[in-house]
Design a protein around this motif. Structure first.
Motif, PDB file in Angstrom:
ATOM      1  N   PRO A 108       5.720  -9.707   8.161  1.00  0.00           N
ATOM      2  CA  PRO A 108       5.029  -8.528   7.633  1.00  0.00           C
ATOM      3  C   PRO A 108       5.917  -7.655   6.756  1.00  0.00           C
ATOM      4  N   LEU A 109       7.220  -7.641   7.005  1.00  0.00           N
ATOM      5  CA  LEU A 109       8.104  -6.861   6.133  1.00  0.00           C
ATOM      6  C   LEU A 109       8.088  -7.421   4.719  1.00  0.00           C
ATOM      7  N   LEU A 113       6.836  -5.451   1.313  1.00  0.00           N
ATOM      8  CA  LEU A 113       7.695  -5.258   0.148  1.00  0.00           C
ATOM      9  C   LEU A 113       7.043  -5.823  -1.114  1.00  0.00           C
ATOM     10  N   CYS A 114       6.330  -6.926  -0.965  1.00  0.00           N
ATOM     11  CA  CYS A 114       5.558  -7.440  -2.100  1.00  0.00           C
ATOM     12  C   CYS A 114       4.482  -6.436  -2.495  1.00  0.00           C
ATOM     13  N   ASP A 115       3.811  -5.849  -1.523  1.00  0.00           N
ATOM     14  CA  ASP A 115       2.804  -4.817  -1.795  1.00  0.00           C
ATOM     15  C   ASP A 115       3.418  -3.631  -2.529  1.00  0.00           C
ATOM     16  N   GLY A 117       5.545  -3.778  -4.757  1.00  0.00           N
ATOM     17  CA  GLY A 117       5.812  -4.155  -6.140  1.00  0.00           C
ATOM     18  C   GLY A 117       7.145  -4.826  -6.386  1.00  0.00           C
ATOM     19  N   PHE A 118       7.866  -5.163  -5.312  1.00  0.00           N
ATOM     20  CA  PHE A 118       9.164  -5.808  -5.478  1.00  0.00           C
ATOM     21  C   PHE A 118       9.010  -7.320  -5.647  1.00  0.00           C
ATOM     22  N   THR A 119       9.934  -7.918  -6.377  1.00  0.00           N
ATOM     23  CA  THR A 119      10.120  -9.357  -6.329  1.00  0.00           C
ATOM     24  C   THR A 119      10.959  -9.641  -5.099  1.00  0.00           C
ATOM     25  N   VAL A 120      10.406 -10.390  -4.153  1.00  0.00           N
ATOM     26  CA  VAL A 120      11.058 -10.595  -2.852  1.00  0.00           C
ATOM     27  C   VAL A 120      11.552 -12.029  -2.745  1.00  0.00           C
ATOM     28  N   LEU A 121      12.823 -12.160  -2.389  1.00  0.00           N
ATOM     29  CA  LEU A 121      13.460 -13.456  -2.174  1.00  0.00           C
ATOM     30  C   LEU A 121      13.738 -13.624  -0.688  1.00  0.00           C
ATOM     31  N   LEU A 122      13.625 -14.847  -0.221  1.00  0.00           N
ATOM     32  CA  LEU A 122      13.972 -15.183   1.164  1.00  0.00           C
ATOM     33  C   LEU A 122      15.012 -16.286   1.145  1.00  0.00           C
ATOM     34  N   ARG A 136       3.642 -14.820  -2.149  1.00  0.00           N
ATOM     35  CA  ARG A 136       4.284 -14.083  -3.249  1.00  0.00           C
ATOM     36  C   ARG A 136       5.802 -14.115  -3.156  1.00  0.00           C
ATOM     37  N   VAL A 137       6.323 -14.454  -1.989  1.00  0.00           N
ATOM     38  CA  VAL A 137       7.770 -14.480  -1.761  1.00  0.00           C
ATOM     39  C   VAL A 137       8.365 -15.740  -2.368  1.00  0.00           C
TER      40      VAL A 137
END
Length: 257
Positions: A108-109, A113-115, A117-122, A136-137
């Motif tokens: 959920p975090l 973070l995608c919500d 507006g960030f580009t999220v990397l895992l 989106r990650v």
């Protein structure tokens, strides 16, 4: 379920690896990992950390991103400011570890973070199911090579869940790693799935050599940066060679960079 995560550190730096290397990045390092790769340089994240609420984590990310958001706001109002909108909204945000997927509230975090507006990397070891991660990650997934001591932990089912926005990382420390990785690229047609990264193993400093790390299996031959780069060229491999950029800029054992 409690809306908390055990966090080792949160900081703003430059992304040191992947196709996003060199871009400003907020790192959220989670505590705990169930692997003990021979080359691990973040053994301090195995146990060190404190519990934080998802709301507090998001608030800290937004605080660190504040100066970049001000630039975006000024650009939106037509002021003459520099902007990297053509690349990505900055900074990007990466969840790393440890192993983020060991803590279920990482899911959920990342979505939140995608919500935002960030580009999220895992960054994930490849030993855990990636199918439940928000689409989106951008997932940067290891395939553990033999010198890691953890090659048996690769979750091959994950390959079916990868998209062209994801990345596969091979951490190469020996000639045997290189040959193994080259075989996997052909065997699984990996170049048709997503970008492939060959990351050279930077030697650990004495204080990074945690006693719990696996030993490199007997009979393996270390590979230098130069040899790895020249092998990639000679074999015409469809991969991106990388060194850990942050270790070139700052002392290799420095934290928070």
């Amino acid at each position: 379920m409690s809306d908390t995560l055990v966090i080792n550190e949160i900081y703003l730096s430059l992304q040191g690896e992947s196709t996003f290397a060199g871009l400003p990045c907020i790192f959220i390092r989670l505590t705990a990992c169930n692997l003990r790769c021979s080359y691990c340089d973040t053994a301090y994240a195995f146990t060190q950390g404190e519990k934080k609420s998802l709301a507090d984590i998001r608030a800290e990310v937004l605080r660190l991103a504040g100066p970049f958001r001000q630039i975006e706001f000024a650009a939106a109002r037509g002021k003459p400011v520099l902007t990297l909108d053509s690349i990505e909204k900055l900074p990007v945000v990466e969840l790393t570890g440890g192993e983020p997927l060991l803590q279920k509230n990482s899911l959920p975090l990342m979505a939140a973070l995608c919500d935002d507006g960030f580009t999220v990397l895992l960054e994930t070891s490849g030993a855990h199911d990636i199918a439940t991660v928000d689409p989106r990650v951008r997932r940067i997934m290891d395939l553990k090579c033999p010198s890691s001591g953890e090659v048996a932990r690769n979750r091959w089912e994950n390959l079916a869940h990868l998209r062209n926005t994801d990345e596969i990382k091979f951490v190469i420390g020996t000639r045997e790693d290189y040959d193994w990785a080259k075989h996997q690229i052909v065997e699984h047609r990996l170049a048709s799935i997503c970008p492939l990264l060959f990351s050279w193993v930077h030697p650990l400093s004495s204080d990074q050599q945690d006693k719990s790390l696996k030993a490199i299996p007997d009979g393996q031959t270390p590979i230098s940066r130069l040899e790895l780069a020249e092998k990639i060229i000679a074999d015409a491999l469809p991969v991106r060679f990388q060194v850990q950029l942050h270790k070139v800029i700052w002392p290799p054992a420095q934290r928070g960079v």
